[in-house]
Design a protein around this motif. Structure first.
Motif, PDB file in Angstrom:
ATOM      1  N   SER A   7      -1.969  -1.008   5.577  1.00 30.39           N
ATOM      2  CA  SER A   7      -2.077  -0.177   4.378  1.00 30.39           C
ATOM      3  C   SER A   7      -3.471   0.419   4.251  1.00 30.39           C
ATOM      4  O   SER A   7      -4.464  -0.272   4.441  1.00 30.39           O
ATOM      5  N   ASN A  27       1.163  -3.761  -5.150  1.00 27.71           N
ATOM      6  CA  ASN A  27       0.927  -2.515  -5.869  1.00 27.71           C
ATOM      7  C   ASN A  27      -0.333  -2.561  -6.715  1.00 27.71           C
ATOM      8  O   ASN A  27      -0.337  -2.171  -7.861  1.00 27.71           O
ATOM      9  N   GLN A  39       3.627   5.864   7.010  1.00 27.47           N
ATOM     10  CA  GLN A  39       4.361   5.965   5.760  1.00 27.47           C
ATOM     11  C   GLN A  39       3.445   6.564   4.691  1.00 27.47           C
ATOM     12  O   GLN A  39       2.227   6.469   4.785  1.00 27.47           O
ATOM     13  N   TYR A  49       3.171   6.532   0.319  1.00 25.09           N
ATOM     14  CA  TYR A  49       3.635   5.970  -0.943  1.00 25.09           C
ATOM     15  C   TYR A  49       3.085   6.800  -2.096  1.00 25.09           C
ATOM     16  O   TYR A  49       1.937   7.234  -2.054  1.00 25.09           O
ATOM     17  N   TYR A  57       4.382   3.602  -7.111  1.00 23.34           N
ATOM     18  CA  TYR A  57       4.167   2.845  -5.870  1.00 23.34           C
ATOM     19  C   TYR A  57       5.373   2.924  -4.937  1.00 23.34           C
ATOM     20  O   TYR A  57       5.658   2.002  -4.173  1.00 23.34           O
ATOM     21  N   LEU A 106       7.829   4.024  -1.875  1.00 24.49           N
ATOM     22  CA  LEU A 106       7.820   4.518  -0.502  1.00 24.49           C
ATOM     23  C   LEU A 106       8.511   5.872  -0.520  1.00 24.49           C
ATOM     24  O   LEU A 106       9.679   5.983  -0.890  1.00 24.49           O
ATOM     25  N   GLN A 107       7.787   6.927  -0.125  1.00 23.71           N
ATOM     26  CA  GLN A 107       8.349   8.274  -0.186  1.00 23.71           C
ATOM     27  C   GLN A 107       8.626   8.877   1.178  1.00 23.71           C
ATOM     28  O   GLN A 107       9.399   9.829   1.284  1.00 23.71           O
TER      29      GLN A 107
END
Length: 157
Positions: A29, A60, A85, A87, A119, A121-122
């Motif tokens: 992250s 988060n 990823q 977010y 928060y 995941l997109q």
């Protein structure tokens, strides 16, 4: 009997290797504070984060930033790996942003939803060629909000 023991030992070792490889495949992250950022933003920091054994249960924590002004905010991060990823937040007041990989448009994300979800995941990329890559998240002139990016040094590890 010996063959059965040998089979069990082989199966147990394969299962252990599979479990270990799954542990290694967690993404790394990257919070906003570690990215190159240009443009106007308003950030809120979640500081009520537990320590110790409960810390992994509440990932988060940290900064969430929303674009302001002309909403042409850009985030960049360079990583060495093969997947990533993004977010962010879904909300009725938010709109689209673009994701670029190595200066090529990779995806457009629409954050506009009636129900707010922070928060979230997109986006998760497909596996890309392993190497050094730069992710750029760019506003399109309307409000959007980002929490973090994450990447895999190698999703095959």
């Amino acid at each position: 009997m010996f063959l059965g023991i040998l089979y069990f030992a082989f199966f147990a070792q394969c299962s252990l290797n599979l479990l270990q490889s799954e542990e290694l495949s967690d993404p790394i992250s990257i919070p906003i504070s570690s990215m190159r950022v240009t443009g106007n933003k308003n950030c809120v920091t979640q500081t009520n984060c537990p320590n110790g054994e409960n810390m992994p249960l509440t990932p988060n924590c940290g900064q969430v930033c929303a674009s302001t002004g002309d909403h042409l905010l850009k985030y960049e991060y360079t990583f060495k790996g093969d997947r990533f990823q993004v977010y962010g937040t879904y909300d009725s007041q938010l709109h689209e942003y673009d994701i670029y990989l190595d200066n090529a448009l990779f995806a457009t994300i629409n954050q506009n939803r009636q129900t707010k979800s922070e928060y979230a995941l997109q986006f998760t990329s497909h596996t890309i060629d392993y190497g050094v890559h730069t992710i750029r998240i760019s506003g399109k002139g309307q409000a959007f909000s980002i929490y973090k990016v994450a990447y895999w040094p190698s999703s095959e590890a």
